[in-house]
Design a protein around this motif. Structure first.
Motif, PDB file in Angstrom:
ATOM      1  N   LEU A  62      43.382 112.848  13.442  1.00 48.17           N
ATOM      2  CA  LEU A  62      43.651 111.562  12.805  1.00 48.17           C
ATOM      3  C   LEU A  62      42.893 110.500  13.583  1.00 48.17           C
ATOM      4  O   LEU A  62      43.345 110.031  14.627  1.00 48.17           O
ATOM      5  CB  LEU A  62      45.148 111.249  12.787  1.00 48.17           C
ATOM      6  CG  LEU A  62      45.529 109.910  12.139  1.00 48.17           C
ATOM      7  CD1 LEU A  62      45.070 109.858  10.691  1.00 48.17           C
ATOM      8  CD2 LEU A  62      47.024 109.661  12.242  1.00 48.17           C
ATOM      9  N   VAL A  63      41.718 110.151  13.077  1.00 52.32           N
ATOM     10  CA  VAL A  63      40.833 109.228  13.787  1.00 52.32           C
ATOM     11  C   VAL A  63      40.248 108.216  12.819  1.00 52.32           C
ATOM     12  O   VAL A  63      40.267 108.404  11.602  1.00 52.32           O
ATOM     13  CB  VAL A  63      39.678 109.970  14.491  1.00 52.32           C
ATOM     14  CG1 VAL A  63      40.206 110.892  15.571  1.00 52.32           C
ATOM     15  CG2 VAL A  63      38.818 110.739  13.480  1.00 52.32           C
ATOM     16  N   LYS A  64      39.705 107.149  13.400  1.00 56.12           N
ATOM     17  CA  LYS A  64      38.932 106.161  12.659  1.00 56.12           C
ATOM     18  C   LYS A  64      37.455 106.389  12.970  1.00 56.12           C
ATOM     19  O   LYS A  64      37.122 107.134  13.905  1.00 56.12           O
ATOM     20  CB  LYS A  64      39.390 104.763  13.044  1.00 56.12           C
ATOM     21  CG  LYS A  64      40.830 104.483  12.622  1.00 56.12           C
ATOM     22  CD  LYS A  64      41.278 103.090  13.038  1.00 56.12           C
ATOM     23  CE  LYS A  64      42.703 102.835  12.572  1.00 56.12           C
ATOM     24  NZ  LYS A  64      43.208 101.493  12.986  1.00 56.12           N
ATOM     25  N   PRO A  65      36.566 105.785  12.194  1.00 61.81           N
ATOM     26  CA  PRO A  65      35.140 106.073  12.374  1.00 61.81           C
ATOM     27  C   PRO A  65      34.625 105.919  13.804  1.00 61.81           C
ATOM     28  O   PRO A  65      33.811 106.733  14.254  1.00 61.81           O
ATOM     29  CB  PRO A  65      34.467 105.079  11.420  1.00 61.81           C
ATOM     30  CG  PRO A  65      35.454 104.921  10.314  1.00 61.81           C
ATOM     31  CD  PRO A  65      36.800 104.940  10.995  1.00 61.81           C
ATOM     32  N   HIS A  66      35.118 104.919  14.544  1.00 65.10           N
ATOM     33  CA  HIS A  66      34.593 104.710  15.898  1.00 65.10           C
ATOM     34  C   HIS A  66      35.046 105.791  16.873  1.00 65.10           C
ATOM     35  O   HIS A  66      34.537 105.877  17.984  1.00 65.10           O
ATOM     36  CB  HIS A  66      35.002 103.330  16.418  1.00 65.10           C
ATOM     37  CG  HIS A  66      36.442 103.216  16.806  1.00 65.10           C
ATOM     38  ND1 HIS A  66      37.458 103.049  15.875  1.00 65.10           N
ATOM     39  CD2 HIS A  66      37.063 103.263  18.013  1.00 65.10           C
ATOM     40  CE1 HIS A  66      38.613 102.984  16.491  1.00 65.10           C
ATOM     41  NE2 HIS A  66      38.408 103.115  17.790  1.00 65.10           N
ATOM     42  N   GLN A  67      36.002 106.641  16.443  1.00 67.80           N
ATOM     43  CA  GLN A  67      36.483 107.730  17.291  1.00 67.80           C
ATOM     44  C   GLN A  67      35.876 109.076  16.916  1.00 67.80           C
ATOM     45  O   GLN A  67      36.208 110.101  17.519  1.00 67.80           O
ATOM     46  CB  GLN A  67      38.016 107.811  17.200  1.00 67.80           C
ATOM     47  CG  GLN A  67      38.722 106.564  17.702  1.00 67.80           C
ATOM     48  CD  GLN A  67      40.169 106.491  17.239  1.00 67.80           C
ATOM     49  OE1 GLN A  67      40.476 106.785  16.077  1.00 67.80           O
ATOM     50  NE2 GLN A  67      41.051 106.107  18.136  1.00 67.80           N
ATOM     51  N   LEU A  68      34.973 109.086  15.943  1.00 71.94           N
ATOM     52  CA  LEU A  68      34.375 110.351  15.523  1.00 71.94           C
ATOM     53  C   LEU A  68      33.545 110.991  16.626  1.00 71.94           C
ATOM     54  O   LEU A  68      33.451 112.224  16.693  1.00 71.94           O
ATOM     55  CB  LEU A  68      33.530 110.140  14.261  1.00 71.94           C
ATOM     56  CG  LEU A  68      34.304 110.164  12.941  1.00 71.94           C
ATOM     57  CD1 LEU A  68      33.433 109.647  11.797  1.00 71.94           C
ATOM     58  CD2 LEU A  68      34.819 111.570  12.642  1.00 71.94           C
ATOM     59  N   ALA A  69      32.956 110.198  17.497  1.00 68.85           N
ATOM     60  CA  ALA A  69      32.188 110.780  18.602  1.00 68.85           C
ATOM     61  C   ALA A  69      33.081 111.639  19.483  1.00 68.85           C
ATOM     62  O   ALA A  69      32.687 112.721  19.934  1.00 68.85           O
ATOM     63  CB  ALA A  69      31.528 109.671  19.425  1.00 68.85           C
ATOM     64  N   SER A  70      34.306 111.164  19.724  1.00 72.31           N
ATOM     65  CA  SER A  70      35.253 111.938  20.526  1.00 72.31           C
ATOM     66  C   SER A  70      35.699 113.193  19.782  1.00 72.31           C
ATOM     67  O   SER A  70      35.869 114.261  20.385  1.00 72.31           O
ATOM     68  CB  SER A  70      36.467 111.071  20.873  1.00 72.31           C
ATOM     69  OG  SER A  70      37.342 111.746  21.735  1.00 72.31           O
ATOM     70  N   ALA A  71      35.878 113.078  18.465  1.00 72.89           N
ATOM     71  CA  ALA A  71      36.232 114.250  17.662  1.00 72.89           C
ATOM     72  C   ALA A  71      35.120 115.292  17.706  1.00 72.89           C
ATOM     73  O   ALA A  71      35.387 116.504  17.763  1.00 72.89           O
ATOM     74  CB  ALA A  71      36.511 113.830  16.223  1.00 72.89           C
TER      75      ALA A  71
END
Length: 277
Positions: free
Chosen positions: A139-148
């Protein structure tokens, strides 16, 4: 048969929903009776209920509700990923039974650290979930996709991951960066994506199926029907659409697929990724 791979149940009088605007019309109880009324007349015949609060008591309650109603085929619950997940799972199995637990989720979108998902304790816990046959929902937002993406790289041989709500793309705005990250994440074969939660990422009062198709086209191109699954995000979706409105929009987004591909998206992927019997 459709499987709704993402919905919720809650009672704010028992457990206030900390993420919710208290003025929203969905700030009221929703139980399995409400769910059955909502899906009536749709192709949905089974569902997966997903956690909304980071507390183990909610997971226990969802397991009890699922055990009492055959409509619910699985539970994506919550565990503390900064503590021993094997011990927590053993305690669940001993005290309440965990046969219906199919996955785990944490509201990483609410974490102040955009790299929370790729910290060592979380990575090791997610790998441990895979060894126990469980998925992990992102459950992430676009700015957290790098971490995903980093988490996907670290768990490629261990745990299936499921991206919720297509990472909440900025519908109505520039999708370039989101699309680039989605393509990278989809490059990992152990990651699937839910076509869910899109109506509430669009203009609640004025969204159109075309707005959503701009997202679904990218997801289907990158993940394919074999790694894409339908989710209603009910009752959150009620802020922008009825349950029937969500199923109708999902139907419209997938008209270009073959019967086999639609069967995968609306049933097969959820059944496989969550190991549903």
């Amino acid at each position: 048969m459709w499987i709704d791979a993402h919905h919720h149940l809650w009672d704010p009088s028992v457990r206030p929903q900390s993420w919710m605007d208290q003025s929203w019309p969905i700030n009221r109880p929703f139980d399995t009776g409400d769910l059955r009324a909502a899906i009536e007349g749709t192709p949905v015949e089974a569902t997966i209920v997903v956690q909304t609060e980071p507390i183990i008591d909610e997971t226990l309650e969802m397991l009890s509700v699922a055990a009492a109603d055959p409509l619910i085929a699985g539970v994506v619950g919550w565990l503390d990923l900064h503590n021993d997940v094997n011990r927590q799972l053993d305690e669940l199995a001993t005290s309440h039974g965990d046969e219906l637990l199919v996955g785990v989720r944490h509201q990483a979108e609410s974490e102040a650290d955009p790299n929370w998902l790729s910290t060592n304790p979380v990575v090791e816990s997610v790998r441990a979930l895979g060894r126990r046959g469980l998925t992990y929902d992102l459950l992430v937002k676009p700015h957290q996709l790098a971490s995903a993406i980093n988490l996907a790289q670290a768990t490629h041989d261990a745990t299936r991951l499921v991206l919720d709500h297509c990472a909440k793309p900025p519908i109505g705005s520039d999708l370039t960066n989101w699309t680039r990250s989605i393509r990278t994440l989809a490059g990992f074969e152990h990651v699937a994506c839910k076509l869910s939660g899109l109506v509430t990422e669009a203009d609640w009062a004025a969204w159109t199926p075309t707005d959503l198709t701009l997202v679904s086209d990218v997801v289907l191109e990158c993940f394919g029907p074999d790694r894409t699954m339908f989710g209603s995000d009910w009752p959150v979706c009620l802020l922008a659409a009825t349950y029937h409105g969500v199923t109708d929009s999902a139907d419209a987004m997938t008209t270009g697929l073959s019967d086999h591909e639609r069967s995968q998206l609306f049933e097969g992927t959820a059944r496989e990724w969550y190991s549903l019997t």
